[in-house]
Enzyme design. Sequence first.
Site, PDB file in Angstrom:
ATOM      1  N   SER A  50      -1.441   7.180   0.559  1.00  0.00           N
ATOM      2  CA  SER A  50      -2.089   6.455   1.659  1.00  0.00           C
ATOM      3  C   SER A  50      -1.737   7.115   2.995  1.00  0.00           C
ATOM      4  O   SER A  50      -2.341   6.791   4.015  1.00  0.00           O
ATOM      5  CB  SER A  50      -1.658   4.980   1.661  1.00  0.00           C
ATOM      6  N   ASP A  88       4.027   9.993  -4.493  1.00  0.00           N
ATOM      7  CA  ASP A  88       2.724   9.985  -5.163  1.00  0.00           C
ATOM      8  C   ASP A  88       2.278  11.391  -5.519  1.00  0.00           C
ATOM      9  O   ASP A  88       2.406  12.315  -4.704  1.00  0.00           O
ATOM     10  CB  ASP A  88       1.669   9.409  -4.205  1.00  0.00           C
ATOM     11  N   LYS A 118       4.711   9.036  -8.855  1.00  0.00           N
ATOM     12  CA  LYS A 118       3.733   8.015  -9.255  1.00  0.00           C
ATOM     13  C   LYS A 118       2.390   8.702  -9.475  1.00  0.00           C
ATOM     14  O   LYS A 118       2.037   9.613  -8.720  1.00  0.00           O
ATOM     15  CB  LYS A 118       3.608   6.921  -8.193  1.00  0.00           C
ATOM     16  N   GLU A 120      -1.881   7.827 -10.819  1.00  0.00           N
ATOM     17  CA  GLU A 120      -2.872   6.785 -11.077  1.00  0.00           C
ATOM     18  C   GLU A 120      -3.543   6.989 -12.429  1.00  0.00           C
ATOM     19  O   GLU A 120      -3.802   8.111 -12.843  1.00  0.00           O
ATOM     20  CB  GLU A 120      -3.944   6.801  -9.968  1.00  0.00           C
ATOM     21  N   GLU A 187      -2.735  -2.880  -8.818  1.00  0.00           N
ATOM     22  CA  GLU A 187      -3.400  -3.038  -7.512  1.00  0.00           C
ATOM     23  C   GLU A 187      -4.689  -3.848  -7.613  1.00  0.00           C
ATOM     24  O   GLU A 187      -5.535  -3.585  -8.483  1.00  0.00           O
ATOM     25  CB  GLU A 187      -3.698  -1.648  -6.899  1.00  0.00           C
TER      26      GLU A 187
HETATM   27  O1  KIV Z   1      -0.490   5.342  -1.618  1.00  0.00           O
HETATM   28  C1  KIV Z   1      -0.046   4.195  -1.558  1.00  0.00           C
HETATM   29  O2  KIV Z   1       0.391   3.706  -0.512  1.00  0.00           O
HETATM   30  C2  KIV Z   1      -0.064   3.417  -2.784  1.00  0.00           C
HETATM   31  C3  KIV Z   1       0.161   1.954  -2.653  1.00  0.00           C
HETATM   32  C4  KIV Z   1      -1.087   1.326  -2.170  1.00  0.00           C
HETATM   33  C5  KIV Z   1       0.644   1.352  -3.922  1.00  0.00           C
HETATM   34  O3  KIV Z   1      -0.306   3.928  -3.827  1.00  0.00           O
END
Ligand code: KIV
Length: 273
Positions: A50, A88, A118, A120, A187
Site C-alpha cells: 500500500s 509484502d 506476505k 496474496e 481482507e
Molecule cells: O499493503 C498493505 O498495506 C496490506 C494491508 C492492507 C493488509 O496488504
Amino acid sequence: MSVQSAIRRKTAPDIRARKRGEPIVMLTSYHAHTAALVDRHCDVILVGDSLGNVMHGFETTVPVTLDMMILQGAAVMRGSKQALVVVDMPFGSYEASREQAFNSAVRIMKETQCGAVKLEGGIRMTETIAFLSGRGIPVMGHIGLTPQSINTLGSFRAQGRSETDWGPIEDDAKAVADAGAFSVVVEAVAEPLARKITETIAIPTIGIGASAACDGQVLVLEDMLGLSPRTPKFVRRYGDLGPAIEAAIEGYAADVRSRAFPGPEHVYDMKKG
Ligand code: KIV
C-alpha cells in the site's frame, strides 16, 4: 550483552502461537521514524505494498517494485526493535513460479533483514507458500480481497457478501494454513465468514475490514491517522492529522511571507543553548 541485543524481536512462531490468544496488533509503516512509534505498541509491522498508494500516489499497488519494498523494508527495520517486520511481496515478484518467489523473498530477507514476507492468493499460491516455508522463509498469507488482482477483480469490493460465495474463500483460508503460512490476512470479508474461517483454521487470522472476529487486526497507518486522501469505509479514524499538518504548513508559509521567520542569530542562539 549490549542493551540493544537484549531486546528480543518477535518471530513468526511467536505470532503463530497467538492463535485464540491475546489479539495480534498490526499496523503498516514504511519509514524508520513511524516504525519507531508503531514498534512501541504493535506486535507486527507490515511494510505493505500500500506504500504505492500512500507514498507514491499510485491508484493501485500494481506498479510497486521489489526495489521499492526493499528500500522501505530496510528503513522500517532500522526504526524498529521488537515487532516482527513483515514485508509484502509486490505484484510480479512471485506469481510466475515458486523459484521466482524464492529468489524475490531471499532478496527481501537478506537486504532488509525482516522476519517474514506476505503474499496474496489462496489455493493458487499454496505450492509457493509450502516451498518458501520449507526453506526458511516465514510466509503470511492474504485472502479475501487481494488488491494486486484489481485488474481481474474489476473493483475493490467486499468479498463473500452472500453465503453462496463463501466456499472459495473458506477453501483459500484452509489451503494457505495447510501449506504452512504462519498467519493470514483476511481482507474485506463479512463478519460471519471471517468468524467461521477464524474458528476453522489453525493459524491466526488478521482482519482488515473483516470484523473483530479475527485473531488480530491490521490497518494502514495513514488511513487511521486521517492522512490518506481516500480511506476505505470500514476504517476507524484514531486521528485527524491531515488538517493539523496543513495548519502547521500554513503557519510556516505565513511566517516566511511576512518575514517573521527566525533569522540566523536565533538559530545560533538555539544551538548554544
Ligand atoms: O499493503 C498493505 O498495506 C496490506 C494491508 C492492507 C493488509 O496488504
